[in-house]
Design a protein around this motif. Structure first.
Motif, PDB file in Angstrom:
ATOM      1  N   ASN A  47      -1.695  -1.431 -10.014  1.00 19.34           N
ATOM      2  CA  ASN A  47      -3.094  -1.825 -10.068  1.00 19.34           C
ATOM      3  C   ASN A  47      -3.483  -2.402  -8.699  1.00 19.34           C
ATOM      4  O   ASN A  47      -2.633  -2.560  -7.818  1.00 19.34           O
ATOM      5  N   LYS A  48      -4.751  -2.703  -8.524  1.00 16.40           N
ATOM      6  CA  LYS A  48      -5.238  -3.143  -7.215  1.00 16.40           C
ATOM      7  C   LYS A  48      -4.517  -4.408  -6.741  1.00 16.40           C
ATOM      8  O   LYS A  48      -4.138  -4.518  -5.563  1.00 16.40           O
TER       9      LYS A  48
ATOM     10  N   TRP B  25      -0.983  -3.480  -5.705  1.00 19.05           N
ATOM     11  CA  TRP B  25      -1.027  -2.727  -4.448  1.00 19.05           C
ATOM     12  C   TRP B  25      -1.242  -3.667  -3.267  1.00 19.05           C
ATOM     13  O   TRP B  25      -0.550  -3.569  -2.252  1.00 19.05           O
ATOM     14  N   ASN B  26      -2.188  -4.578  -3.395  1.00 24.65           N
ATOM     15  CA  ASN B  26      -2.451  -5.517  -2.308  1.00 24.65           C
ATOM     16  C   ASN B  26      -1.240  -6.410  -2.047  1.00 24.65           C
ATOM     17  O   ASN B  26      -0.937  -6.735  -0.895  1.00 24.65           O
TER      18      ASN B  26
ATOM     19  N   THR C   8      -4.053   7.280  -4.051  1.00 23.39           N
ATOM     20  CA  THR C   8      -4.954   6.353  -4.720  1.00 23.39           C
ATOM     21  C   THR C   8      -5.671   7.055  -5.862  1.00 23.39           C
ATOM     22  O   THR C   8      -5.935   8.255  -5.797  1.00 23.39           O
TER      23      THR C   8
ATOM     24  N   ARG D  84      -8.813   6.350  -8.954  1.00 22.41           N
ATOM     25  CA  ARG D  84      -9.977   5.500  -9.223  1.00 22.41           C
ATOM     26  C   ARG D  84     -10.068   5.172 -10.678  1.00 22.41           C
ATOM     27  O   ARG D  84      -9.637   5.788 -11.525  1.00 22.41           O
TER      28      ARG D  84
END
Length: 85
Positions: free
Chosen positions: A62-63, A66-67, A83, A85
């Motif tokens: 998830n975002k 990933w970060n 990636t 969406r």
């Protein structure tokens, strides 16, 4: 977990050992796979960092994950991930 505590203390080899034990018991643990990959990336040698990629194979991050990974992963590895969406 002890592995994450060792990671936070920048004791990456100890972190890896603890997290390997976790993955023996719970081989599908996302948290452990992400944490062990981060430990391998943090060690800093290309051969060792590539082992970290193996632990991420097949995971959909998830975002936030990933970060978190990107904060320690060498930028040249970003192209290995697609990636969605």
């Amino acid at each position: 977990s002890s592995g994450i505590a060792a990671y936070n203390k920048k004791n990456y080899p100890e972190s890896i050992e603890h997290l390997k034990s976790v993955l023996e018991i719970a081989p599908t643990s996302r948290k452990a796979k992400i944490a062990i990959a981060k430990s391998f990336f943090a060690i800093g040698t290309k051969e060792i960092q590539e082992i970290g990629l193996d632990y991420l194979e097949g995971l959909r991050l998830n975002k936030e994950e990933w970060n978190d990974i990107k904060s320690v992963m060498p930028t040249e590895y970003e192209s290995f991930f697609k990636t969605t969406r």
